[in-house]
Design a protein around this motif. Structure first.
Motif, PDB file in Angstrom:
ATOM      1  N   THR A 260       0.827  -1.217   0.000  1.00 20.34           N
ATOM      2  CA  THR A 260       0.000   0.000   0.000  1.00 20.34           C
ATOM      3  C   THR A 260       0.854   1.257   0.000  1.00 20.34           C
ATOM      4  O   THR A 260       0.480   2.283  -0.584  1.00 20.34           O
ATOM      5  N   ASN A 261       2.038   1.158   0.619  1.00 23.60           N
ATOM      6  CA  ASN A 261       2.925   2.311   0.719  1.00 23.60           C
ATOM      7  C   ASN A 261       4.040   2.297  -0.335  1.00 23.60           C
ATOM      8  O   ASN A 261       5.051   2.997  -0.185  1.00 23.60           O
ATOM      9  N   GLY A 262       3.833   1.527  -1.379  1.00 31.19           N
ATOM     10  CA  GLY A 262       4.754   1.579  -2.506  1.00 31.19           C
ATOM     11  C   GLY A 262       6.043   0.801  -2.333  1.00 31.19           C
ATOM     12  O   GLY A 262       6.981   0.985  -3.116  1.00 31.19           O
ATOM     13  N   ILE A 263       6.131  -0.062  -1.324  1.00 30.82           N
ATOM     14  CA  ILE A 263       7.316  -0.889  -1.136  1.00 30.82           C
ATOM     15  C   ILE A 263       7.107  -2.194  -1.898  1.00 30.82           C
ATOM     16  O   ILE A 263       6.167  -2.945  -1.621  1.00 30.82           O
ATOM     17  N   GLU A 264       7.969  -2.467  -2.844  1.00 28.58           N
ATOM     18  CA  GLU A 264       7.791  -3.645  -3.688  1.00 28.58           C
ATOM     19  C   GLU A 264       8.248  -4.917  -2.961  1.00 28.58           C
ATOM     20  O   GLU A 264       9.386  -5.013  -2.508  1.00 28.58           O
ATOM     21  N   VAL A 265       7.339  -5.857  -2.828  1.00 25.65           N
ATOM     22  CA  VAL A 265       7.666  -7.171  -2.259  1.00 25.65           C
ATOM     23  C   VAL A 265       7.073  -8.231  -3.176  1.00 25.65           C
ATOM     24  O   VAL A 265       6.000  -8.042  -3.752  1.00 25.65           O
ATOM     25  N   GLU A 266       7.791  -9.325  -3.319  1.00 23.75           N
ATOM     26  CA  GLU A 266       7.300 -10.410  -4.168  1.00 23.75           C
ATOM     27  C   GLU A 266       6.355 -11.290  -3.372  1.00 23.75           C
ATOM     28  O   GLU A 266       6.694 -11.794  -2.303  1.00 23.75           O
ATOM     29  N   LEU A 267       5.153 -11.462  -3.906  1.00 23.19           N
ATOM     30  CA  LEU A 267       4.119 -12.252  -3.258  1.00 23.19           C
ATOM     31  C   LEU A 267       3.583 -13.277  -4.231  1.00 23.19           C
ATOM     32  O   LEU A 267       3.597 -13.065  -5.447  1.00 23.19           O
ATOM     33  N   SER A 268       3.094 -14.377  -3.700  1.00 16.69           N
ATOM     34  CA  SER A 268       2.445 -15.369  -4.541  1.00 16.69           C
ATOM     35  C   SER A 268       1.206 -15.916  -3.858  1.00 16.69           C
ATOM     36  O   SER A 268       0.110 -15.432  -4.072  1.00 16.69           O
ATOM     37  N   CYS A 269       1.379 -16.898  -2.943  1.00 19.00           N
ATOM     38  CA  CYS A 269       0.204 -17.544  -2.345  1.00 19.00           C
ATOM     39  C   CYS A 269      -0.523 -16.646  -1.360  1.00 19.00           C
ATOM     40  O   CYS A 269      -1.732 -16.745  -1.192  1.00 19.00           O
ATOM     41  N   GLU A 270       0.211 -15.761  -0.667  1.00 22.48           N
ATOM     42  CA  GLU A 270      -0.339 -14.868   0.359  1.00 22.48           C
ATOM     43  C   GLU A 270      -1.014 -15.634   1.488  1.00 22.48           C
ATOM     44  O   GLU A 270      -1.898 -15.130   2.171  1.00 22.48           O
ATOM     45  N   GLN A 271      -0.581 -16.872   1.708  1.00 21.80           N
ATOM     46  CA  GLN A 271      -1.146 -17.720   2.758  1.00 21.80           C
ATOM     47  C   GLN A 271      -0.071 -18.429   3.570  1.00 21.80           C
ATOM     48  O   GLN A 271      -0.366 -19.356   4.312  1.00 21.80           O
ATOM     49  N   GLY A 272       1.185 -18.016   3.393  1.00 28.92           N
ATOM     50  CA  GLY A 272       2.263 -18.628   4.158  1.00 28.92           C
ATOM     51  C   GLY A 272       2.604 -20.036   3.728  1.00 28.92           C
ATOM     52  O   GLY A 272       3.113 -20.821   4.519  1.00 28.92           O
ATOM     53  N   ILE A 273       2.343 -20.361   2.477  1.00 25.69           N
ATOM     54  CA  ILE A 273       2.581 -21.707   1.982  1.00 25.69           C
ATOM     55  C   ILE A 273       3.825 -21.789   1.106  1.00 25.69           C
ATOM     56  O   ILE A 273       4.601 -22.732   1.206  1.00 25.69           O
ATOM     57  N   CYS A 274       4.051 -20.789   0.261  1.00 23.81           N
ATOM     58  CA  CYS A 274       5.036 -20.939  -0.809  1.00 23.81           C
ATOM     59  C   CYS A 274       6.438 -20.448  -0.480  1.00 23.81           C
ATOM     60  O   CYS A 274       7.410 -20.892  -1.081  1.00 23.81           O
ATOM     61  N   GLY A 275       6.578 -19.485   0.435  1.00 23.74           N
ATOM     62  CA  GLY A 275       7.900 -18.966   0.780  1.00 23.74           C
ATOM     63  C   GLY A 275       8.401 -17.851  -0.113  1.00 23.74           C
ATOM     64  O   GLY A 275       9.530 -17.374   0.057  1.00 23.74           O
ATOM     65  N   THR A 276       7.602 -17.391  -1.070  1.00 24.92           N
ATOM     66  CA  THR A 276       8.044 -16.337  -1.977  1.00 24.92           C
ATOM     67  C   THR A 276       8.421 -15.063  -1.227  1.00 24.92           C
ATOM     68  O   THR A 276       9.387 -14.384  -1.572  1.00 24.92           O
TER      69      THR A 276
END
Length: 320
Positions: A260-276
């Motif tokens: 939301t504050n413009g900090i780029e982070v790599e996300l995938s599952c968003e459920q704590g499963i994948c480790g991205t």
């Protein structure tokens, strides 16, 4: 990410109405990195999402990677994009294979339990074990034959003699079938399972009394919408590299606040499963809510998944 690979789609096969098989090659025509059965890759989709898909073929052929994607009714954009936005010849980024679900070399016999599209990593294991002449049994639960991935491939290969299919069983019937498969535990046997959480929970409830913990191996997948499972008080977050401070409220994840504050982070599952989104912790004690790190890794408190995990201390410092 340093492990991004330029890939090209060389084939797309409509396995059935719900499942695509996608074949990928290196865009420069070189061999792809080696992988072990159980491994997965990140697929960078045209809509900007990153999703993990298991490599279902047997290890050895690195001229191509093979994945299977089920179109989920409640897709968060990943499976929908794969089914509607990808075509043969398209270029896209993938990651090198990663494996958190490998075969244990000490096991003398393997029981493979698959539910739905959870067959993908177990398919690779079954093909590898079959080719190696090692004993195994594959038990494959699916809703109906017409939506069963790899049904023809299994039935028309040597895998058929080691595979049992279960179609359309009720939850009670699945529980009963699993009890028959898993009780008692044959000596030297390891079990490998992949599927939705209720299936994994059912297996774990049975094996808890009969199987040593290190003989039960599983990999989660979920198509459900992300849910913030951790609550508690808000806390202060400081980013050591960026020299920025944020307040993380009780109803938002670290990843939510950063994006939301413009900090780029790599996300995938968003459920704590994948480790991205795994991030190094500089200071503070994480409140781990993921299913990616092991208990031993949680105890170190030197890294955390910022999509679901929170903080036990008033202040958290991350290496971002």
């Amino acid at each position: 990410m340093s492990d991004k690979i330029d890939a090209v789609i060389t084939d797309i096969i409509h396995e059935n109405d719900e499942i695509l098989r996608i074949e990928l090659a290196d865009a420069n025509g070189v061999e792809l990195p080696q992988f072990e059965c159980g491994a997965h890759i990140d697929l960078h989709l045209p809509n900007g999402l990153i999703r993990q898909y298991s490599l279902w073929a047997a290890p050895g052929d690195t001229s191509r990677y093979h994945i299977a994607v089920k179109r989920e009714a409640n897709s968060r954009g990943g499976s929908e994009a794969a089914h509607t936005m990808l075509s043969i010849g398209d270029s896209l980024k993938i990651s090198a294979p990663r494996n958190n679900f490998s075969l244990d070399p000490d096991g003398s016999h393997a029981i493979l339990l698959a539910a739905g599209i959870g067959i993908t990593p177990l398919m690779s294991m079954a093909l590898h074990l079959q080719a190696s002449g090692k004993p195994f049994k594959l038990h494959y639960f699916s809703r109906a034959l017409e939506v069963t991935a790899f049904a023809d491939l299994i039935s028309n290969s040597a895998l058929a003699e080691n595979t049992t299919h279960y179609h359309g069983q009720t939850a009670e019937a699945v529980q009963s079938t699993l009890q028959q498969i898993l009780q008692p535990r044959p000596t030297g046997t390891h079990v490998y399972l992949c599927g939705p959480s209720p299936f994994i929970d059912a297996v774990n409830s049975i094996t808890a009394a009969y199987w040593p913990e290190n003989t039960v191996h599983f990999e989660h997948f979920s198509a459900e919408a992300p849910v913030l499972t951790a609550g508690g008080d808000g806390f202060e977050l400081y980013l050591a590299q960026s020299d920025k401070t944020f307040t993380i409220p009780s109803d938002q994840s670290i990843a939510d606040v950063l994006t939301t504050n413009g900090i780029e982070v790599e996300l995938s599952c968003e459920q704590g499963i994948c480790g991205t989104c795994l991030t190094r912790v500089v200071d503070g004690i994480p409140d781990h809510e993921d299913m990616y790190l092991s208990d031993a890794e949680h105890a170190l408190n030197d890294q955390m998944t910022i999509c679901v995990s929170r903080c036990k201390t008033p202040r958290l410092v991350l290496d971002l």
